[in-house]
Design a protein around this motif. Structure first.
Motif, short mmCIF file in Angstrom:
data_model
loop_
_atom_site.label_atom_id
_atom_site.label_comp_id
_atom_site.label_asym_id
_atom_site.label_seq_id
_atom_site.Cartn_x
_atom_site.Cartn_y
_atom_site.Cartn_z
N ASN A 65 8.68 -16.79 32.00
CA ASN A 65 6.92 -16.81 32.41
C ASN A 65 7.05 -16.47 33.97
OD1 ASN A 65 4.09 -15.92 33.56
ND2 ASN A 65 4.61 -18.70 32.70
N SER A 66 7.31 -15.39 35.24
CA SER A 66 7.09 -15.66 36.32
C SER A 66 5.83 -15.67 37.24
CB SER A 66 8.09 -14.69 36.71
OG SER A 66 8.17 -13.51 36.54
N GLN A 67 4.92 -15.46 35.98
CA GLN A 67 3.21 -15.27 36.75
C GLN A 67 2.84 -16.23 36.60
OE1 GLN A 67 2.56 -12.11 38.40
NE2 GLN A 67 4.77 -12.09 38.65
N VAL A 68 1.93 -16.41 37.56
CA VAL A 68 0.78 -17.80 37.72
C VAL A 68 -0.07 -16.93 37.00
CG1 VAL A 68 -0.06 -19.03 38.55
CG2 VAL A 68 2.00 -18.78 39.69
N THR A 69 -0.52 -17.78 35.92
CA THR A 69 -2.66 -17.24 35.32
C THR A 69 -2.96 -17.76 36.06
OG1 THR A 69 -2.82 -19.66 33.56
CG2 THR A 69 -1.04 -18.11 32.61
N THR A 70 -4.47 -17.01 35.88
CA THR A 70 -5.77 -17.27 35.85
C THR A 70 -5.62 -18.81 36.32
OG1 THR A 70 -6.32 -15.16 35.87
CG2 THR A 70 -8.15 -16.71 37.04
N ALA A 71 -6.16 -19.44 35.34
CA ALA A 71 -6.51 -20.87 35.08
C ALA A 71 -5.08 -21.73 35.55
CB ALA A 71 -5.93 -21.05 33.19
N GLN A 72 -4.02 -21.18 35.71
CA GLN A 72 -2.84 -21.89 36.09
C GLN A 72 -3.23 -22.27 37.84
OE1 GLN A 72 0.81 -20.54 35.55
NE2 GLN A 72 1.48 -22.86 34.61
N HIS A 73 -4.21 -20.93 38.33
CA HIS A 73 -4.10 -20.60 39.26
C HIS A 73 -5.78 -21.40 40.54
CE1 HIS A 73 -3.91 -18.79 43.92
NE2 HIS A 73 -5.40 -17.85 43.67
N MET A 74 -6.66 -21.64 39.42
CA MET A 74 -7.47 -22.66 39.86
C MET A 74 -7.31 -23.74 39.34
SD MET A 74 -10.77 -19.89 37.52
CE MET A 74 -11.80 -21.30 38.05
N GLU A 75 -6.16 -24.23 39.05
CA GLU A 75 -6.38 -25.73 38.66
C GLU A 75 -5.18 -25.96 40.03
OE1 GLU A 75 -6.60 -27.91 36.32
OE2 GLU A 75 -7.19 -26.97 34.47
N ARG A 76 -4.72 -25.29 41.00
CA ARG A 76 -3.64 -25.17 41.81
C ARG A 76 -4.64 -25.67 43.32
NH1 ARG A 76 1.07 -21.30 43.50
NH2 ARG A 76 2.60 -23.22 42.86
N GLU A 77 -5.62 -25.28 42.95
CA GLU A 77 -6.36 -24.08 43.91
C GLU A 77 -7.50 -26.34 44.49
OE1 GLU A 77 -9.01 -20.86 43.85
OE2 GLU A 77 -7.70 -20.26 45.25
N ARG A 78 -7.77 -26.49 42.57
CA ARG A 78 -8.79 -27.79 42.65
C ARG A 78 -7.54 -28.76 43.24
NH1 ARG A 78 -11.05 -25.45 38.43
NH2 ARG A 78 -9.16 -25.08 36.90
N ALA A 79 -6.34 -28.72 42.45
CA ALA A 79 -5.63 -29.75 42.75
C ALA A 79 -5.38 -30.28 44.55
CB ALA A 79 -4.47 -30.32 42.36
N TYR A 80 -4.59 -28.84 45.35
CA TYR A 80 -5.44 -28.91 46.64
C TYR A 80 -6.51 -29.06 47.09
CZ TYR A 80 -4.28 -26.63 51.21
OH TYR A 80 -4.57 -26.92 52.66
N PRO A 397 0.36 -33.07 39.84
CA PRO A 397 1.38 -32.04 39.88
C PRO A 397 0.87 -30.94 39.62
CG PRO A 397 1.15 -33.73 37.70
CD PRO A 397 0.37 -34.46 39.04
N MET A 398 -0.17 -30.87 39.07
CA MET A 398 -0.90 -28.77 38.79
C MET A 398 -1.70 -28.92 40.25
SD MET A 398 -1.92 -29.37 35.78
CE MET A 398 -2.88 -27.90 35.79
N LEU A 399 -0.81 -28.81 41.00
CA LEU A 399 -0.41 -28.49 42.96
C LEU A 399 1.00 -27.72 41.93
CD1 LEU A 399 -1.65 -27.97 45.55
CD2 LEU A 399 0.22 -29.74 45.71
N LEU A 400 1.52 -28.36 41.42
CA LEU A 400 3.36 -27.76 40.93
C LEU A 400 3.50 -26.87 40.49
CD1 LEU A 400 5.04 -31.50 42.23
CD2 LEU A 400 4.55 -29.21 43.67
#
Length: 594
Positions: A65-80, A397-400
């Motif tokens: 799985n080399s693609q970031v899902t929409t949910a993962q992308h949102m979690e990453r932005e919130r972690a940032y 870790p949601m940032l990673l």
């Protein structure tokens, strides 16, 4: 005993360490060297093999799985944004001009051998016929790197095709610097703390690759030919993530295929404690792809405290790239760590030089390089920003996001040829086995033998590894509190030991102490946290500890002799058990504390 208490440690290592090879395999790098050495060779744990397959795969890996899902992308932005609030920098979508925080600009001094440059040159993948009239310093035993333009010019003007042939395999860092246009496929036999087995990468191929890499290092780096290996003993310092079966396969490879006279297995966390001259500690081992935590009390690892976190230094490097692209500070170049491993080398170097944990904005002017097919490296001067955000992903870790290499599919039984996934610290080590009666004495399992001697052994129910998706501070706190004894808990909170390459991150120690202290529940009678200063290079602490244990422990019953392993598998009818190698007797502890 009296000799061990009186002898000078350097004298003991000199006497016993000259024929002890310490092997500490990791997912991204392998640390290997003689016990008498001050430091090991630290070599990327990979191999590139010549291939004529069409279409060619540049990298043999899972890539599920080399693609970031929409949910993962949102979690990453919130972690940032959470991290931005803590370290007092603008949130992800805020304009820098609208914030009141002062901008800090300038270079950050690196501390890794004084090397700041991230330019690499393509590896020369050709062998030259020594009978040719053209003299080129190149051989299968020596990797020669040069810029691609020189490489192409030399090939086209000076060498005729009749004297050029491709090297069958290339190991180590040079394997990562092969141009994507060359007919090679990169293999990484260990990924995220386990054998990198998938539908595209069989167990047999993993073992063949491990054997080729280790044999190449033994010959080219340590200068130990196969004919002399029986005079040497091997110390395997293995991560806690490895399953029993993986350890058994590595032992078979070391004793059968690499032909060491004897071998012993030691646990990485316990070895790290000895590497720093301690007897008790909470060991936090932060590698390139996995972080493990385990508590050690008086030289005994406590299995119930083991934790595994599925992230490491490479994830911080990927986060650095994501951060720069989001802030549009990354040059308009094609940086792709999937198809061009050299790009990951560059990102790792940038992370080591420029990332740190501190409050306020941390920017730096750096030179980023692009590696396009068929051209030499291009240089791009740019301003990197938010350099204190990526290492904070260790606590959030949601940032990673694991958007490149997910953990090996351990649950896919059809992929694996074995089922005994028990933990290396479990009590199943006490089980006594008998040799299969239908297996001749001169037949034993190896890389090319499809008749595993373990088939008749008991199979235990698969137990999930203790992998958790929590931050580093919460995992450390949970590990220590699981000991259940307030006296030991207080001792361990004052004895946190950081090892692994990520431990070199500037600002990590005070951030760790603060975050762990805040993670301790308010009803616990603990008010002090301390990270111990490392007495040795954190990257090599486990390897160094393995050398010390091996020297002190040499000759004890825990050692496995080649003939015993080949003829009997697991010490039939003897009192020796593997588990002895994880528990150090009083003589070693007495020596370390004297």
């Amino acid at each position: 005993m009296e000799y061990l208490k009186s002898v000078v440690p350097s004298q003991l290592i000199s006497e016993r360490g000259s024929n002890l090879v310490v092997i500490n395999p990791g997912s991204a790098n392998i640390r290997i060297g003689l016990a008498s050495q001050d430091a090991p060779f630290n070599i990327p744990h990979c191999i590139a093999r010549y291939t004529n397959q069409v279409p060619k795969r540049s990298v043999q890996d899972q890539m599920l799985n080399s693609q970031v899902t929409t949910a993962q992308h949102m979690e990453r932005e919130r972690a940032y944004d959470v991290i931005a609030s803590l370290i007092k920098i603008p949130f992800l979508d805020e304009e820098v001009a609208n914030n009141s925080f002062p901008r800090k600009m300038g270079r950050i001094d690196g501390h890794h051998n004084g090397k700041r440059d991230t330019v690499f040159t393509w590896t020369d993948v050709h062998e030259r016929d020594p009978t040719s009239s053209v003299t080129v310093e190149s051989s299968s035993s020596k990797d020669v790197s040069q810029s691609l333009d020189q490489h192409v010019e030399t090939d086209s003007k000076e060498l005729s095709p009749s004297v050029i042939k491709y090297r069958q395999f290339i190991c180590g860092e040079d394997a990562l610097k092969i141009s994507p246009i060359e007919p090679y496929c990169l293999h990484r036999p260990i990924r995220r703390g386990h054998f990198n087995i998938s539908q595209h990468y069989s167990m047999q191929q993993v073992l063949e690759d491990l054997h080729a890499i280790w044999d190449w290092i033994l010959i080219e780096k340590l200068h130990i030919p196969l004919s002399e290996r029986n005079l040497y003993s091997a110390i395997l310092v293995v991560p806690e993530t490895f399953d029993n079966r993986e350890i058994k396969d590595m032992l078979t490879m070391v004793l059968q295929d690499l032909r060491f006279g004897s071998a012993v297995v030691h646990q990485e966390g316990l070895a790290a404690v000895f590497g720093n001259g301690l007897s008790s500690a909470c060991v936090v081992n932060m590698g390139a792809q996995v972080t493990t935590i385990i508590c050690v009390e008086d030289g005994v690892a406590l299995p119930a405290t083991a934790k595994t976190l599925p992230f490491g230094g490479e994830d911080v490097s990927r986060c650095l790239l994501w951060t720069q692209r989001h802030h549009q500070t990354w040059p308009p170049i094609r940086t792709d760590i999937l198809s061009k491993p050299v790009d990951l080398l560059m990102l790792n170097r940038l992370k080591e030089f420029y990332c740190e944990i501190k409050e306020g904005e941390v920017d730096a002017v750096a030179v980023v390089h692009s590696y396009e097919e068929g051209t030499p490296a291009g240089s791009h001067k740019t301003r990197l920003t938010a350099l204190n955000v990526p290492p904070m992903g260790l606590f959030f870790p949601m940032l990673l996001v694991p958007d490149v290499y997910p953990p090996p599919p351990r649950a896919c039984d059809d992929i694996f040829r074995f089922h005994d996934h028990e933990d290396m610290l479990e009590e199943t080590w006490h089980t006594e086995y008998s040799r299969r009666p239908d297996l001749p004495d001169n037949v034993y399992p190896g890389v090319n033998v499809n008749f595993p001697m373990w088939d008749s052994y008991p199979v235990y129910a698969t137990k999930p590894k203790k992998e958790e998706n929590v931050g580093l501070a919460e995992a450390i706190t949970s590990s220590i509190l699981s000991t259940g004894r307030i006296d030991l808990q207080r001792k361990l909170f004052l004895s946190i030991q950081l090892v692994g390459g990520v431990a070199l991150t500037r600002g990590l120690v005070p951030a760790m102490e603060e975050r762990v202290l805040h993670a301790i529940p308010c009803n616990e009678a603990i008010d002090t946290v301390e990270v111990l200063q490392s007495r040795t290079n954190p990257s090599f602490a486990s390897w160094k500890g393995g050398a010390i244990i091996g020297v002190l422990d040499f000759g004890r019953d825990a050692w496995i002799h080649r003939e015993d392993w080949i003829n009997s598998g697991i010490f039939v009818a003897s009192g020796r058990k593997y588990k002895d190698s994880y528990y150090l007797q009083a003589q070693a502890m007495c020596y370390m504390n004297s």
